[in-house]
Design a protein around this motif. Structure first.
Motif, PDB file in Angstrom:
ATOM      1  N   ILE A  39      32.950  88.033  22.034  1.00 42.33           N
ATOM      2  CA  ILE A  39      33.751  87.437  23.100  1.00 42.33           C
ATOM      3  C   ILE A  39      34.935  88.327  23.489  1.00 42.33           C
ATOM      4  CG2 ILE A  39      35.006  85.373  23.821  1.00 42.33           C
ATOM      5  CD1 ILE A  39      31.971  85.046  23.305  1.00 42.33           C
ATOM      6  N   PHE A  43      35.354  89.499  27.208  1.00 40.35           N
ATOM      7  CA  PHE A  43      36.531  89.102  27.989  1.00 40.35           C
ATOM      8  C   PHE A  43      37.244  90.330  28.565  1.00 40.35           C
ATOM      9  CE2 PHE A  43      41.062  88.137  28.406  1.00 40.35           C
ATOM     10  CZ  PHE A  43      41.001  87.010  29.219  1.00 40.35           C
ATOM     11  N   LYS A  71      36.525  80.637  24.917  1.00 36.45           N
ATOM     12  CA  LYS A  71      37.815  80.904  24.270  1.00 36.45           C
ATOM     13  C   LYS A  71      38.630  79.605  24.131  1.00 36.45           C
ATOM     14  CE  LYS A  71      40.100  84.636  25.589  1.00 36.45           C
ATOM     15  NZ  LYS A  71      40.229  85.451  24.373  1.00 36.45           N
ATOM     16  N   LEU A  84      44.881  78.946  28.199  1.00 32.10           N
ATOM     17  CA  LEU A  84      43.542  79.359  28.637  1.00 32.10           C
ATOM     18  C   LEU A  84      42.999  78.432  29.723  1.00 32.10           C
ATOM     19  CD1 LEU A  84      42.085  80.269  25.133  1.00 32.10           C
ATOM     20  CD2 LEU A  84      42.326  81.864  27.057  1.00 32.10           C
TER      21      LEU A  84
END
Length: 424
Positions: A39, A43, A71, A84
């Motif tokens: 991830i 990202f 996330k 987030l």
């Protein structure tokens, strides 16, 4: 001349930069990272694509929502989680900026990012939903968003917010029910979700949304909406479940039908006549509604309603109409169950002797079994019905004694069916 060379220089540099950043390759790279559950790499690479290729593809945004949501789901603290979620909301804004024609409902999506991730921001959620529903109700397909919006409106009404009068909440009720009904027809793969939302809305607002309030509301608003067929159809749908005996229902049903005879308008006329005990007219309108219906399953439902309602005491017509329902929807197990029940009433009327009377129960059992085959969910009910008839039906010993193994027996009367017994 100097200006021309400067422009050429800028274009050259821009071209070099574009060649340095390969949007397509970078997109493939972050997608591969995400599939591999790397991830952090996904990202970082996706962030570069978002910055350098904001109009490359909608996938930049749809993939981004998935990456950020991952996330969010794995955030270490509440603060990190909300940050987030806010990033995801900002991404909806950017998505709308670059693909406005595809993102009319972006405010609703922002609201649901807050709601679904359990961020305590009720007023912000409501504000976003209210704006989104006022601007883009035709683009909203999220059943939970529709339910959430209505529930927040209803909550404000119950809390005594002066802005949220009973009439305003009934406006919202009419809107969301119209949306959910339309979506059940256009997004058939999500029909269960929309029906669940509809049931939730009705359960939540049952104290307000009763026949008296609905009838009063529609009477007050009918004149200004008399030429709005969608509004009338929604009003009739909302009244049809329990309130079709209200005078305003008859008025609106006649108005909608006068504009155009459709399956829907004929169905409403059937209900209006039924509630006025005009049974002959109601039967005619039910049949017209079925004739005009183009969806086979919906056509079957109308025939089933007619067969098990107004025609239930006319065995011949009830059976004929049940067979029509099965013709259009062979998986309608409940039609087999009702037909089996009809047969169970017929032995004394249609059986010429004891053997034929028991044979009719045998036919009822075989018909009930078809219900469990057509619709496995009905198998327990079908088995129970067969068990109830078993003591009155022909046994294998009686079939053997009558030497009917492998032979057929025709039952006349309204049943008009041939039973073929199994061979030994």
């Amino acid at each position: 001349m100097k200006a021309i060379f400067s422009l050429i220089g800028i274009l050259f540099i821009t071209n070099i930069n574009a060649q340095k950043f390969d949007c397509t390759s970078k997109m493939t790279a972050y997608q591969d990272f995400f599939k591999a559950k790397d991830i952090a790499a996904a990202f970082d690479t996706w962030s570069e694509v978002k910055k350098n290729c904001p109009k490359q593809s909608e996938s930049v945004y749809t993939d981004g929502f998935n990456i950020i949501q991952y996330k969010i789901d794995n955030a270490a603290t509440a603060e990190e989680k909300e940050t987030l979620v806010r990033d995801k909301m900002a991404l909806y804004d950017q998505y709308n900026k670059n693909f406005p024609e595809k993102t009319a409902d972006y405010e609703v999506n922002k609201a649901m990012a807050l709601h679904d991730n359990k961020i305590e921001a009720k007023e912000e959620i409501f504000s976003l939903l209210d704006s989104g529903f006022s601007k883009a109700s035709a683009s909203i397909t999220n059943a939970n968003a529709i339910y959430t919006y209505f529930s927040l409106c209803y909550e404000k009404y119950k809390a005594g917010d002066k802005k949220f009068t009973a009439d305003l909440v009934l406006d919202k009720y009419t809107l969301v029910n119209y949306m959910l009904t339309q979506l059940q027809n256009s997004q058939t793969e999500k029909t269960d979700q929309y029906k669940t939302a509809q049931r939730g809305i009705n359960a939540l607002s049952k104290d307000l949304v009763n026949c008296s309030n609905l009838a009063s509301y529609y009477e007050k608003n009918f004149t200004q909406n008399k030429d709005n067929n969608d509004w009338i159809a929604t009003a009739l749908t909302n009244l049809s479940a329990k309130c079709s005996s209200q005078p305003v229902f008859v008025t609106m049903a006649e108005k909608l039908y006068s504009v155009k005879a459709t399956s829907q308008s004929a169905y409403f006329m059937a209900l209006a006549n039924l509630r006025q005990r005009k049974f002959t007219e109601a039967i005619q309108f039910y049949n017209q509604a079925a004739d005009l219906e183009t969806n086979p399953q919906e056509k079957a439902k109308i025939y089933y309603t007619l067969a098990t309602g107004l025609l239930a005491n006319d065995m011949t017509k009830s059976k004929e109409t049940l067979n029509k329902a099965l013709q259009f929807d062979p998986k309608m197990g409940r039609a087999h169950l009702f037909l089996a029940q009809l047969y169970s009433y017929a032995p004394e009327e249609c059986g010429k002797d004891d053997f034929e009377k028991k044979a009719i129960y045998y036919l009822a059992i075989e018909t009930a079994k078809k219900a469990g085959i057509a619709d496995p969910k009905l198998k327990p009910a079908a088995d129970k019905m067969a068990q109830d008839f078993a003591s009155k039906a022909l046994t294998q010993a009686e079939i053997n004694k009558a030497k009917m193994n492998g032979k057929s027996l025709t039952i006349d009367c309204w049943i008009n069916e041939t039973i073929t017994f199994p061979a030994k």
